[in-house]
Design a protein around this motif. Structure first.
Motif, short mmCIF file in Angstrom:
data_model
loop_
_atom_site.label_atom_id
_atom_site.label_comp_id
_atom_site.label_asym_id
_atom_site.label_seq_id
_atom_site.Cartn_x
_atom_site.Cartn_y
_atom_site.Cartn_z
N VAL A 41 54.55 24.11 95.33
CA VAL A 41 53.41 23.32 96.01
C VAL A 41 54.38 22.41 96.91
O VAL A 41 55.36 21.72 96.60
N VAL A 42 54.05 22.55 98.26
CA VAL A 42 54.99 21.79 99.39
C VAL A 42 53.98 20.72 100.08
O VAL A 42 52.89 21.17 100.49
N ALA A 43 54.54 19.48 99.99
CA ALA A 43 53.59 18.34 100.64
C ALA A 43 54.28 18.25 101.99
O ALA A 43 55.41 17.82 102.04
N MET A 44 53.40 18.18 102.95
CA MET A 44 53.80 17.83 104.28
C MET A 44 53.33 16.43 104.52
O MET A 44 52.13 16.06 104.61
N MET A 45 54.17 15.44 104.58
CA MET A 45 53.73 14.09 104.61
C MET A 45 54.16 13.43 106.17
O MET A 45 55.28 13.89 106.83
N GLY A 46 53.53 12.12 106.42
CA GLY A 46 53.95 11.49 107.65
C GLY A 46 52.89 10.60 107.99
O GLY A 46 51.91 10.68 107.59
N GLY A 47 53.24 9.75 108.96
CA GLY A 47 52.25 8.89 109.52
C GLY A 47 51.32 9.34 110.32
O GLY A 47 51.55 10.48 110.74
N SER A 48 50.22 8.62 110.61
CA SER A 48 48.96 9.43 111.44
C SER A 48 49.81 9.68 112.69
O SER A 48 50.37 8.89 113.40
N GLY A 49 49.28 10.73 113.48
CA GLY A 49 49.41 11.18 114.48
C GLY A 49 51.12 11.80 114.71
O GLY A 49 51.80 12.08 115.60
N SER A 50 51.79 11.99 113.28
CA SER A 50 53.32 12.40 113.36
C SER A 50 53.20 13.88 113.50
O SER A 50 54.41 14.52 113.79
N GLY A 51 52.05 14.75 113.35
CA GLY A 51 52.41 16.20 113.43
C GLY A 51 51.97 17.10 112.29
O GLY A 51 52.11 18.23 112.44
N LYS A 52 51.29 16.31 111.30
CA LYS A 52 50.97 17.14 110.08
C LYS A 52 50.24 18.21 110.45
O LYS A 52 50.41 19.51 109.87
N THR A 53 49.11 17.91 110.78
CA THR A 53 47.86 19.01 110.98
C THR A 53 48.32 19.81 112.10
O THR A 53 47.99 21.12 112.13
N THR A 54 49.10 19.43 113.07
CA THR A 54 49.80 20.42 114.04
C THR A 54 50.45 21.48 113.06
O THR A 54 50.58 22.82 113.67
N LEU A 55 51.21 21.34 112.38
CA LEU A 55 51.96 22.13 111.53
C LEU A 55 50.72 23.18 111.02
O LEU A 55 51.26 24.29 111.00
N LEU A 56 49.89 22.63 110.38
CA LEU A 56 48.72 23.34 109.73
C LEU A 56 48.27 24.43 110.59
O LEU A 56 48.07 25.77 110.44
N ARG A 57 48.17 23.84 111.82
CA ARG A 57 47.40 24.93 112.97
C ARG A 57 48.42 25.95 113.48
O ARG A 57 48.17 27.18 113.65
N GLY A 58 49.82 25.74 113.28
CA GLY A 58 50.89 26.66 113.58
C GLY A 58 50.78 27.83 112.56
O GLY A 58 50.87 29.00 112.65
N ALA A 59 50.82 27.13 111.15
CA ALA A 59 50.84 28.03 110.22
C ALA A 59 49.50 29.17 110.21
O ALA A 59 49.72 30.39 109.65
N THR A 60 48.41 28.76 110.55
CA THR A 60 47.40 29.71 110.50
C THR A 60 47.06 30.27 111.80
O THR A 60 46.15 30.99 112.05
N GLY A 61 48.11 30.16 112.96
CA GLY A 61 48.17 30.92 114.07
C GLY A 61 47.09 30.22 114.92
O GLY A 61 46.56 30.83 116.01
N GLN A 62 46.28 29.19 114.70
CA GLN A 62 45.35 28.45 115.77
C GLN A 62 46.10 28.12 117.31
O GLN A 62 45.44 27.93 118.22
N ILE A 63 47.53 27.62 116.72
CA ILE A 63 48.40 27.64 117.88
C ILE A 63 49.38 28.10 117.94
O ILE A 63 50.09 28.57 116.82
N ARG A 64 50.04 28.72 118.92
CA ARG A 64 51.41 29.72 118.97
C ARG A 64 52.48 28.68 119.12
O ARG A 64 52.42 27.45 119.78
#
Length: 278
Positions: A41-64
């Motif tokens: 279990v890996v937790a990706m944390m950070g403040g609002s706007g820090s890029g956490k959701t961007t990492l998720l989108r990269g992992a699912t191939g939504q963004i390259r």
């Protein structure tokens, strides 16, 4: 390129190597390296706007990736076709922040939906599998209820059952504790840990919640200031002398985490264009 069906011998499920991610000309995160393994279990944390959701989108191939390599199940996402990417995504489960349940379907049919879409299982086996997953989240006896008849915390657990019904090898959670009361948060956190152990999958949490995440995570990564600031066990980060990390963990109002969203070239261009119109 052929999509690999086998995870590399190292048990690496998701790997970022020197990855930069962003949108258009704007880079949100630079030089991110991360290795998530089966059973973690890996937790990706950070403040609002820090890029956490961007990492998720990269992992699912939504963004390259703008730079570097993202590998899922040993496959470089930059070299996969759309059909190959769809095949890889079938080995993932995603729990969206709002649950994204179908309000016109009952609890059972919401969880059964991925099985009906991606398999040709007989109805008897679908019934068994769905009830098994609902039992895992404590909602077997709620299978007949409509979505409007259950609480927000229960809806989150239904969404979790749906995310795991295909028994994915990688589960991505987008703010799994958002909007939950303290009891529901604790239940959800323990479910994530138990399901990771039961399925022997990898789980990645995109979250703000320190207490619940630290209680179940094998590794915590903190992003901010456009980069990976730290990665380690909850104990490692709790003892860190990094001011940003301590501000985030302790929720201090003063520190290096800025209140204002940073100006970008895209904002400057928009502001200039807006001013010219007046």
């Amino acid at each position: 390129m052929t999509v690999s069906d086998a995870t590399p011998p190292s048990d690496s499920i998701l790997r970022f190597t020197g990855v930069s991610l962003g949108y258009g000309d704007f880079t949100v995160l630079r030089d991110i390296s991360l290795d998530v393994r089966r059973g973690q279990v890996v937790a990706m944390m950070g403040g609002s706007g820090s890029g956490k959701t961007t990492l998720l989108r990269g992992a699912t191939g939504q963004i390259r990736a703008q730079a570097g390599v993202i590998e899922v199940f040993g496959n470089d996402l930059a070299r996969t076709s759309e059909s190959q990417l769809r095949s890889l995504r079938q080995r993932m489960g995603v729990l969206f922040q709002q649950g994204a349940l179908f309000t016109d379907l009952n609890v059972f049919e919401n969880v059964a939906f991925p099985l009906r879409e991606h398999t040709r299982l007989p109805e008897a086996e679908i019934l068994q599998r769905v009830l098994d997953k609902l039992d895992a989240v404590g909602l077997r006896a709620a299978a007949h209820l409509g979505i409007s008849e259950i609480s927000g915390g229960m809806a989150r657990r239904v969404a979790l059952a749906r995310a795991i019904v295909l028994e994915p090898e990688l589960i991505l959670y987008d703010e799994p504790f958002a909007g939950l009361d303290p009891i529901s948060m604790g239940i959800t956190a323990q479910l994530i840990r138990d399901l990771t152990d039961r399925l022997h999958c990898a789980s990645v949490l995109i979250t703000h919640d320190v207490q619940e995440s630290f209680s179940i995570a094998d590794m915590v990564c903190i992003v901010g200031q456009g980069k990976m600031l730290a990665a380690g066990t909850p104990a490692d980060l709790s003892s860190s002398d990094n001011a940003y990390i301590q501000q985030f963990i302790q929720g201090k109002p003063d520190g290096p985490i800025a209140f204002h969203y940073p100006a970008t070239p895209a904002f400057d261009a928009w502001l200039d264009q807006s001013a010219r119109r007046k």
